[in-house]
Design an enzyme around this catalytic site. Structure first.
Site, short mmCIF file in Angstrom:
data_model
loop_
_atom_site.label_atom_id
_atom_site.label_comp_id
_atom_site.label_asym_id
_atom_site.label_seq_id
_atom_site.Cartn_x
_atom_site.Cartn_y
_atom_site.Cartn_z
N HIS A 285 0.84 -1.21 0.00
CA HIS A 285 0.00 0.00 0.00
C HIS A 285 0.88 1.26 0.00
CE1 HIS A 285 -3.36 -2.67 0.49
NE2 HIS A 285 -2.97 -3.05 1.69
N ASP A 336 -4.92 -8.52 -3.23
CA ASP A 336 -5.15 -8.29 -1.80
C ASP A 336 -6.41 -8.98 -1.28
OD1 ASP A 336 -5.15 -7.28 0.76
OD2 ASP A 336 -5.09 -5.18 0.22
ZN ZN Z 1 -3.19 -6.97 2.79
#
Ligand code: ZN
Length: 473
Positions: A285, A336
Site C-alpha cells: 500500500h 489483496d
Molecule cells: Zn493486505
C-alpha cells in the site's frame, strides 16, 4: 501439410513462436522462445524464421503478471460487505466483519477457497502470487497439531493449480503501536517470534520441493513492536539472507496518526529509520507518504505493493503514482482482498485513479514507452518479480517461461495490431476474458480461456462458502 496446432508449452516440446511478443524492451516481431526442462527461458530471439515444427501462438504474447499481495481466504468474503452499517463505514468496520468471517474457517475450506482463487488468477493473467498468510491457528487460537497446517493447504492449492508461489508467513503480535495486547479477533494470527522462526524452518523444504519462495511478512508496525521486528529479521537472515520481506504500511490515515502519536514519526519514515529497508522489501500500500517519504522509500530500492481495487473498495486513499515514478520507485500490483481478480483491471484502475486526481490522461506512459498498457504491464511485471523473489521478470533469458496469449478473436481485440490489442485488453475488454491461454514455467495451465480445474474448483469454493455462511447466520 497443415500448420502446427497452437498449444503453447504443452506437449510439443519446450518452444513457442510468437508473431508479436512484449519483451522487456517493448513489442518485438517474430519471436522464437525456448525453455529448459525446469521451465526457464534459454532463448528469446526476435526477427526469427518460423520453424515448421514449433507451435505458433494465435494472439499477442505478453509476460505473466506476478500478483504481489494476496490474502487467499478473504476471497470467499468478497462482495459480502457492500452495505451500510451503523455510523461511518471504513476499513476498520470492514476489518471487524472480516475477523468474524476468518474465525470460522477450517483448513479444508481455506484450501478450497485458495484453489478456486488461484484458478481465477491464472485465467485472469496472473502467473504467480505472493501469499501474505496470517491465518495460522485453529478456531480457538491454539496451534494445530502441525503448526504449518494452513500454510501447507496454501502450498497444495498452488501446486494443484500450477501458479507460482511466494509464501509469506505473517508475524502478528499486537493490536496497536507500542505492543498493545492482541484482541480476541486476532487469536488465530498471533504467534511468538521464536515460533515464527520454527515455522519458517518447517516450511523451507516444503517450499523448495515445489519451487516456491519462502519469505516473511511482519504484518504492520501496528502488529509488530520494534524489538520483535529486529529479532524476526535477524532470524530470517540466518535462514535465508535473500528472502523477501513484505509489510503493510501507511494504508490508512488513522494508522499514520497513531504512529505519529506513538513515535513522533510517520510509518514509512519510522520504518526507513529503524529497519534495513532495501530491494528485498515490499511496502504494501504505502498509500499515505509525504514528499520526503516518497523520495526516501523509492531510493531504498523497495517495491511499492499497490492494490488499486482493494484500496478503492476499502476507501483507503490514493497513492501518488507520479511522485513515486518521478523518484524512480519500483512497483507492482496485488489483488489483496480479491474484490477483483484481474491483472488488467488492477492496471486500469491504477491509471484511472491518477487521471481523476490529476485531471490528465495517459499518466503511466512516457516518451520511451508511450503506450499506457504496455508501460504499466512491463513495470508491474518487473516490480512484481522483485517482490516475489523469483525469476519471473518477463520474457527474457534466465526468467521463467510465464506468459499469457491474448485472445485475438475476442471482439475487443480482433483485427487490431498487438499494441492496440493489449490496450484494449487493459482498457476496453469490458471485463470479458480476452485471454486465450496461460503458461507457467512453460506448462499450459489455461487453454481456451479456461483452467483445467475450473469446474471442480468452482464447485468446491461455492460449497465451502455456503458452509461458512450457514455457520455464521
Ligand atoms: Zn493486505
Amino acid at each position: 501439410m497443415p500448420p502446427p496446432q497452437p498449444s503453447p508449452g504443452g506437449g510439443r516440446g519446450n518452444a513457442l513462436f510468437a508473431c508479436d511478443a512484449l519483451l522487456p524492451s517493448g513489442w518485438a516481431r517474430n519471436v522464437l522462445l525456448r525453455w529448459d526442462g525446469a521451465g526457464r527461458l534459454t532463448h528469446v530471439q526476435p526477427e526469427a524464421e518460423a520453424p515448421a515444427d514449433i507451435p505458433a501462438c494465435e494472439g499477442p504474447l505478453i509476460p505473466g503478471m506476478p500478483n504481489l499481495h494476496s490474502h487467499a481466504f478473504q476471497h470467499a468474503f468478497a462482495g459480502l460487505t457492500e452495505f451500510r452499517g451503523s455510523g461511518e463505514d471504513s476499513f476498520w468496520s470492514w476489518r471487524t466483519l472480516m475477523y468474524r468471517f476468518a474465525a470460522q474457517l477450517s483448513p479444508a475450506q481455506v484450501e478450497a477457497i485458495a484453489t478456486w482463487l488461484y484458478v481465477e488468477m491464472l485465467e485472469a493473467g496472473y502467473t504467480s502470487v505472493c501469499e501474505f498468510h496470517y491465518l495460522h491457528h485453529d478456531r480457538d487460537g491454539r496451534p494445530y497439531a502441525d503448526d504449518a497446517e494452513i500454510a501447507l493447504a496454501l502450498l497444495r492449492a498452488a501446486e494443484r493449480t500450477g501458479i507460482g508461489l511466494t509464501l509469506l508467513p505473517v508475524l502478528y503480535q499486537a493490536s496497536g503501536f507500542g505492543g498493545q495486547p492482541p484482541n480476541a479477533g486476532q487469536r488465530r494470527f498471533v504467534r511468538s517470534t521464536e515460533s515464527m522462526l520454527r515455522l519458517l524452518e518447517r516450511l523451507r523444504p516444503e517450499c523448495d520441493s515445489q519451487g516456491a519462495c519462502l519469505g516473511l511478512a511482519p504484518h504492520s508496525l501496528r502488529a509488530v513492536a520494534p524489538d520483535a521486528l529486529k529479532e524476526a529479521l535477524a532470524g530470517l537472515d540466518a535462514i535465508d539472507a535473500t528472502a523477501p520481506i513484505h509489510i503493510h504500511i501507511a494504508e490508512q490515515t488513522a494508522e499514520v496518526e497513531a504512529c505519529l502519536a506513538w513515535s513522533g514519526q510517520r510509518p514509512v519514515a519510522w520504518l526507513l529509520d529503524h529497519a534495513p529497508v532495501d530491494a528485498r522489501w515490499c511496502l504494501v500500500h504505502a498509500t499515505h507518504m509525504d514528499a520526503d517519504e516518497y523520495r526516501r522509500a523509492a531510493a531504498s530500492g523497495a517495491v511499492a505493493g499497490l492494490c488499486p481495487t482493494t484500496e478503492a473498495n476499502l476507501g483507503d486513499g490514493l497513492f501518488d503514482f507520479e511522485a513515486w515514478r518521478a523518484a524512480g520507485g519500483r512497483w507492482g500490483v496485488g489483488s489483496d482482498s480479491h474484490i477483483c481478480v484481474n491483472a488488467a483491471e488492477e492496471l486500469m484502475l491504477l491509471e484511472y485513479g491518477q487521471r481523476l486526481a490529476k485531471r490528465q490522461r495517459n499518466i503511466a506512459a512516457d516518451a520511451a514507452q508511450p503506450s499506457v498498457a504496455a508501460a504499466l504491464t512491463l513495470a508491474a511485471v518487473q516490480g512484481g518479480a522483485q517482490a516475489s523473489g523469483r525469476a519471473v521478470a518477463g520474457l527474457s533469458v534466465g526468467q521463467q517461461a510465464d506468459f499469457v496469449v491474448l485472445d485475438a478473436s475476442h471482439p475487443a481485440l480482433a483485427g487490431l495490431c498487438a499494441a492496440d490489442a493489449l490496450s484494449s485488453h487493459v482498457f476496453a475488454s469490458h471485463r470479458g476474458n480476452a485471454i486465450a491461454s496461460v503458461c507457467v514455467a512453460g506448462q499450459t495451465r489455461v487453454k481456451d480461456g479456461r483452467h483445467l480445474l475450473h469446474q471442480d474448483a468452482a464447485a468446491a469454493f461455492v460449497a465451502a462458502r455456503s458452509q461458512l455462511l450457514t455457520a455464521s447466520s
